[in-house]
Scaffold this active site. Structure first.
Site, mmCIF file in Angstrom:
data_model
loop_
_atom_site.group_PDB
_atom_site.id
_atom_site.type_symbol
_atom_site.label_atom_id
_atom_site.label_comp_id
_atom_site.label_asym_id
_atom_site.label_seq_id
_atom_site.Cartn_x
_atom_site.Cartn_y
_atom_site.Cartn_z
ATOM 1 N N LEU C 43 0.661 -1.342 0.149
ATOM 2 C CA LEU C 43 -0.407 -0.005 0.149
ATOM 3 C C LEU C 43 0.652 1.072 0.192
ATOM 4 C CD1 LEU C 43 -2.971 -0.563 2.476
ATOM 5 C CD2 LEU C 43 -2.575 -0.639 -0.699
ATOM 6 N N GLY C 45 4.302 1.394 -0.866
ATOM 7 C CA GLY C 45 5.136 1.437 -1.793
ATOM 8 C C GLY C 45 4.953 1.745 -2.915
ATOM 9 N N ARG C 337 -6.041 -4.695 20.294
ATOM 10 C CA ARG C 337 -5.546 -6.025 19.845
ATOM 11 C C ARG C 337 -4.495 -6.092 21.818
ATOM 12 N NH1 ARG C 337 -4.760 -4.951 13.749
ATOM 13 N NH2 ARG C 337 -6.665 -5.605 12.928
ATOM 14 N N HIS C 429 1.920 -10.524 14.166
ATOM 15 C CA HIS C 429 0.856 -9.977 12.940
ATOM 16 C C HIS C 429 1.660 -8.540 12.212
ATOM 17 C CE1 HIS C 429 -2.667 -8.613 10.973
ATOM 18 N NE2 HIS C 429 -2.544 -7.919 10.929
#
Lengths: 247, 279, 666
Positions: C43, C45, C337, C429
């Protein structure tokens, strides 16, 4: 379980290539197909042999990097999955598994099971976009309401992962499902209508130049597509192209 | 750009394939409706059939249609061959193991073979009937036996204006047949009437021929089986190729196509079977 | 070198606008003479390459995959945040800014985060204009869902494939520029080193992965957009190829590496099934909108379930412990999270885990199916007491929302999640840490930029769901293209950089030697053998809960493992050919250094914050305890030959707009 593997080995693009037999034991049914190949490669590496080259990356069925023609089907016998999501529980102890690269003139083999799919990129470069500048000075996202039905169809077409299973499965190595998915995604949105004519003409032209075959509507692509891209898209592209070529 | 796109691209080839294919489907319906008259027997039926054949060969509208049909057959075949060659080239190296049955029906994978067989059939069929109709110098003309009131059956040719020419006038040389179907006054050299080519008789004789009737009947029936497979995939496929496709009537097209693929060839096949075994 | 973050003056809401108005621009004719290298096509680059090319720069884009479309951004599932306030629920730039800083446990740079919030709405406009088919309501307008750690509904999505759709949008923008010849795309190329000339980033050494050839590429600026380093754990939700090599090589050439210990462990992943496991699969956070997380209340029930004597569906409601709802009543299952992950670990460590290995908790959709089913029955005027009907209708709703995720789960685990609760467990993650950058996204190497997950700037110590996509695209589409112009304005007369400069030769020689060393090593063990060992050390000692002793051991063990790697690794094949083992070896060599710095950073940070949890620093209730007095800074590490010798530089975090308080989701 124990399996017999017949794998296509080819040193590089110029090599002739051949099928080579391997035996593999202690395969767990919970393994993914690629994890089974990892085990084989670890084994080959320990024995001082060259590991089998195969493309893979995300291993969760979305990047489209993994390929493999397994027992005569793209991404193997399971439906709606890529090779990385295919699990060994789909096979039985003692099975023989044929593993070959995706075959098409437009997908030349690089090594073993790795093929070059940049022809897909070139088709996209010919028109798989909407020509808006990325300035952020566009109008508000909600300025044009879009029917949910069309937005959903557009999304369904856009879920194509560009893996090439459609080409590999098609007896004509046709890329129609891939190209039509992109054409459909934009054709269904008001933003995409502006360039619809040029887009479909240019993308089809490029598709032909790359050496893909023509569609004979066998429907193999739709069955083998891990993302369930529908043949409706091909019909839509046929329609778009017909209209475009008469303009 | 746009014009060449309509001629050269792979999609354009498919449009022509679909258009000619669908036109040939229409032709099949017309041909079948005519041929079904062969299932009736007797002089009356034969006359109807021959009248129909006469109409089909002389009406200018129908003539144009027939040329379109010849063109369609040729184009469909040539386009099909070109596409097949191109499609073969798209995969120079095949798979060691390919499980095509898992994702396609047999007919869809063998359209080229089926099409070639159909082409062979069409040529044979034209040699058997069409060429005789057009070129056979000794083509039989339709006759009927009529009781002239004296209890003796007399043979007459039926003419296109609905009158009768006694056969013996030809036999005794009063009239002679020129140009295959025209009755001429032998002495004056003037055209008198025109007869009907007895295609009914040609057909019945062909399938009842003691030497090859049985084989011809079987081969014709088999050819129709091949046609059925070809249509089974081809009919719906043509709509898909043209993009004439819409979720709300896709099912209808598919089912109609399948029904068409079964019913039309079956009816065609019934004709030789009926003639050979029942008539 | 002192760290200068170059944050503009003025009120926070005007900083970006003012900054843009005052930085240098490059005139369009001059842009044609300037080359920019972009490494990575995700996204960040992809969007940066497209925008730079559109502005007129000559872009050279690199990716190791066979196509830029395969970058791992594609796997992001749940959504992208934007302060559009389409729902009218009180959302604003400030709220998004506030939620992100708070979610990051007050370890992010305020000015960067505010800019991100400001730009978030533009991203949605941009993507819709590009033909990204985001989810819509029946009225034809865009739909939103909720994500963890926030009280508004601001997440835009495309079923469970939001990242895919956004990436394909950026990829299409790239394709447009590749077609025009403004981007030269290098597929299957891996950057192996940064080349500096006169202290400035002037190019890279890349290996053509098909032929094995080393190539020199020059440019006036180099943009690193190569993603995060989660694969240092071996098992993570990252792609197999995701690696830290580009980032690490830049670090070794002088770019400081910031906050390496800030790693996000995602709470909802499919649990590990065995030793053969090569990667972990995420189940989108969006599932927590409707799924309820629980373990058995009684330890004997948990045991019975593990042994297969009891099924979860047989357990009565009062015998279940919905521990997130119990501990955090106001956010419930939608806590951030890091909080959700630690809570799951706490329950499993206490013996309540529900799969064979005891490392899984349930994510249950039964009550959501029931709730939606009843709602649908009422809407359709049907009997909402008919249990079978309600279940059918409810299942349809859930299938519509999460169908592809449920299918994915079923394929992997071989259980039907509509019938029996899903099993989930935390997994590595995302890495909030990364290359240190200033407000302009430039690293401490002049002319070298870092964007997206590769940099450290916006997420603090913990990233909120649906914020990664936002950051990647904001950096690539809207921030870097402006700020890089300020630097390149000085380069309009430089002309093309020659690749024959001694600096290029030197860098190439070094890389060649490293490759040769690996190929000729002829050891006994495969690259994966070492990678797995590294992963075990990282997960056990530098994972969800860390302590002084474990971290000290980890540092030693990793250093020892690195030595063993160079002694004993076996890389088959040759250098000048397609050689996947060699690719992996180069990446793992870098992970073996990064891992050590990671542990060193974790050891130095004597506090708990966000994804960094030190057992010594927790409240009585087991929540993370920050030390704002001593640790409200960015730890930026300077490379000095070995990770153990890395030198710490501090960038103090100044909070002018948000008051630092203990993060509470109760």
């Amino acid at each position: 379980m124990n399996l017999k593997l017949k794998i296509w080995r080819q040193k590089d693009a110029r090599d002739q290539g051949r099928m080579v037999d391997y035996n593999i034991s202690d395969v767990s049914p919970d393994m993914s197909f690629l994890e089974m190949l990892d085990v084989l490669n670890e084994d080959l590496n320990n024995k001082g042999e060259d590991p089998v080259a195969f493309d893979h990356d995300c291993r969760e069925g979305i990047c489209g990097m993994c390929s493999l023609y397994i027992n005569g089907e793209a991404h193997g016998p399971d439906r709606g999955v890529t090779t990385c999501q295919l699990h060994m529980r789909k096979f039985k102890d003692g099975d023989t598994i044929y593993i070959e690269p995706f075959r098409a003139k437009a997908f030349p083999v690089i090594k073993d099971l790795v093929v070059d799919r940049t022809s897909f990129d070139r088709i996209q470069q010919a028109g798989g976009f909407i020509s808006v500048n990325t300035s952020g000075n566009t109008q508000d996202a909600n300025a044009i309401p879009i029917k949910k039905h069309n937005a959903d169809l557009s999304f369904d077409a856009a879920t194509c992962i560009g893996c090439g299973a459609c080409v590999a499965s098609c007896k004509n190595a046709s890329a129609m499902l891939f190209v039509s998915a992109k054409v459909s995604q934009f054709a269904l949105l008001p933003q995409g209508r502006v360039e619809a004519t040029e887009r479909v003409l240019n993308m089809v032209k490029k598709m032909d130049e790359e050496g893909f075959g023509a569609c004979t509507n066998t429907g193999a692509c739709e069955v083998e597509c891990p993302k369930g891209i529908s043949l409706e898209n091909i019909a839509r592209m046929n329609r778009e192209y017909l209209v475009a070529s008469m303009k | 750009m746009a014009k060449s796109a309509l001629l050269k691209s792979s999609l354009a080839k498919k449009y022509w394939m679909a258009l000619t294919g669908l036109f040939l489907c229409l032709f099949l319906v017309g041909h079948l409706l005519g041929n079904l008259q062969l299932l009736a027997s007797g002089d009356e039926a034969a006359l109807h059939f021959n009248e129909y054949a006469f109409f089909m060969t002389t009406n200018p509208g129908v003539k144009i249609l027939s040329y379109v049909t010849y063109f369609s057959i040729l184009f469909h075949a040539i386009d099909g061959i070109v596409l097949t060659i191109q499609n073969r080239k798209a995969r120079p190296k095949g798979y060691v193991k390919n499980n095509a049955a898992a994702n396609t029906i047999w007919a869809s994978r063998n359209m080229a073979v089926l099409g070639t067989l159909i082409l062979v059939f069409i040529v044979t069929h034209m040699v058997n009937f069409w060429s005789r109709m057009h070129f056979d110098e000794n083509i039989p003309l339709q006759t009927v036996s009529i009781d002239a009131g004296d209890g003796i059956q007399q043979e007459f040719y039926i003419t296109t204006d609905g009158s009768y020419v006694p056969k013996k006038q030809v036999e005794d040389g009063t009239l002679e047949i020129r140009n295959r179907t025209d009755f001429y006054d032998a002495r004056a050299g003037v055209k008198y009437k025109e007869g009907y080519k007895d295609l009914y008789k040609i057909t019945v004789d062909f399938f009842k021929n003691p030497d090859y009737g049985l084989i011809a009947t079987i081969l014709y029936a088999l050819a129709m089986l091949v046609l059925a497979f070809h249509l089974y995939h081809g009919f719906g496929s043509a709509f898909q190729s043209m993009g004439l496709n819409n979720p709300s009537y896709n099912g209808l097209i598919k089912n109609f196509g399948k029904a068409f693929a079964i019913v039309v060839p079956l009816m065609f096949a019934l004709i030789p079977l009926y003639i050979h075994f029942i008539l | 070198m002192a760290l200068d973050s170059k944050i503009p003056n003025g009120p926070i809401s005007e900083k970006w606008t003012n900054h843009k108005n005052h930085i240098n621009l490059v005139n369009p004719a001059n842009k044609r003479n300037i080359d920019v290298i972009v490494v990575g096509t995700g996204l960040a680059g992809g969007s940066a390459a497209a925008t730079l090319a559109e502005l007129g720069y000559n872009v050279k884009a690199f990716c190791f995959q066979d196509s830029p479309r395969r970058a791992h951004s594609i796997a992001a599932q749940g959504g992208i945040n934007a302060a559009k306030n389409y729902q009218g629920d009180g959302d604003s730039d400030y709220r998004l800014f506030y939620d992100t800083v708070k979610g990051g446990d007050y370890r992010a740079r305020e000015a960067n985060v505010y800019r991100l919030a400001e730009l978030s709405a533009n991203i949605i406009d941009q993507c819709v204009a590009q033909g990204v088919p985001l989810a819509r309501e029946y009225g034809g307008l865009l739909d939103n869902r909720s994500f963890g750690g926030v009280l508004v509904s601001r997440t835009f999505y495309a079923k469970g494939q939001t990242g895919q759709q956004l990436l394909l949008g950026a990829y299409s923008a790239m394709n447009r520029q590749i077609g025009r010849g403004k981007i030269k795309m290098y597929n299957r190329h891996e950057m192996l080193d940064l080349v500096k000339v006169d202290g400035k980033a002037r190019g890279i050494i890349a290996r053509n992965l098909i032929t094995g050839e080393l190539e020199r590429h020059s440019a006036h600026a180099v943009v690193i957009a190569s993603g995060g380093y989660g694969n240092v754990f071996f098992l993570s939700t990252n792609a197999m190829g995701s690696n830290a090599t580009a980032a690490w090589k830049v670090h070794k050439k002088g770019a400081y590496f910031a906050n390496p210990c800030y790693t996000q462990i995602h709470p909802t992943c499919i649990p590990v099934s065995g030793d053969h496991q090569s990667k972990l699969t995420l189940m989108s956070e969006s599932l927590r909108n409707d799924g309820r997380i629980w373990v058995p209340k009684k330890i004997e029930d948990a045991q019975a379930i593990r042994e297969g004597r009891l099924k979860p569906t047989q357990l009565a409601e009062e015998d279940r412990d919905y521990y997130l709802e119990r501990r955090y009543p106001s956010f419930g299952n939608l806590v951030p999270r890091d909080v959700a992950s630690r809570a799951a670990k706490e329950r499993c460590d206490a013996g309540y885990g529900v799969n064979k290995t005891g490392e899984a908790v349930y994510l249950d959709f039964a009550s959501a199916i029931n709730r939606y089913g009843k709602e649908q029955a009422r809407i359709k005027g049907l009997d909402d007491n008919d249990a079978a009907l309600v279940k059918k209708l409810g299942t349809e709703v859930i299938e519509n929302k999460y169908g592809n995720l449920f299918q994915m789960y079923e394929k992997i685990v071989d259980e039907n999640p509509y019938e029996t609760p899903m099993m989930i467990y935390p997994a590595v993650h995302y890495t909030m840490g990364g290359i240190w950058v200033d407000y302009n996204l430039m690293t401490t190497v002049e002319g070298c930029y870092a964007i997206g997950e590769a940099n450290f700037s916006d997420h603090g110590a913990n990233r909120l769901g649906a914020s990664a996509l936002m950051q990647g695209l904001a950096d690539g589409y809207f921030v870097l293209p402006y700020t890089i112009g300020d630097y390149l304005a000085k380069d309009i007369r430089t002309g093309e950089i020659s690749t024959d400069l001694p600096e290029f030769a030197e860098a190439e020689k070094n890389i060649r030697e490293q490759l040769e060393r690996l190929i000729n090593n002829n050891g006994k063990h495969s690259v994966d053998h070492f990678h797995k060992k590294l992963g075990k050390i990282m997960w056990n000692k530098v994972g969800m809960a860390r302590n002084t002793q474990g971290l000290t051991e980890a540092i030693q063990e990793i250093a020892a493992l690195r030595e063993e790697f160079y002694r004993d690794v076996k890389v088959p094949g040759k250098m000048d050919e397609f050689n996947q083992e060699l690719e992996k070896a180069m990446r793992v060599a870098d992970f073996l250094e990064l891992g050590e710095l990671f542990a060193k950073d974790a050891l130095h940070r004597n506090e708990s914050c966000g994804g960094h949890f030190r057992e010594e620093y927790q409240t009585e209730e087991g929540e993370a305890q920050r030390d704002d007095e001593n640790f409200a800074y960015v730890a930026a590490w300077e490379y000095k030959g070995k990770p153990s010798d890395a030198v710490l530089h501090k960038e103090d975090l100044v909070f002018e707009n948000i008051k630092l308080v203990q993060r509470s989701y109760k």
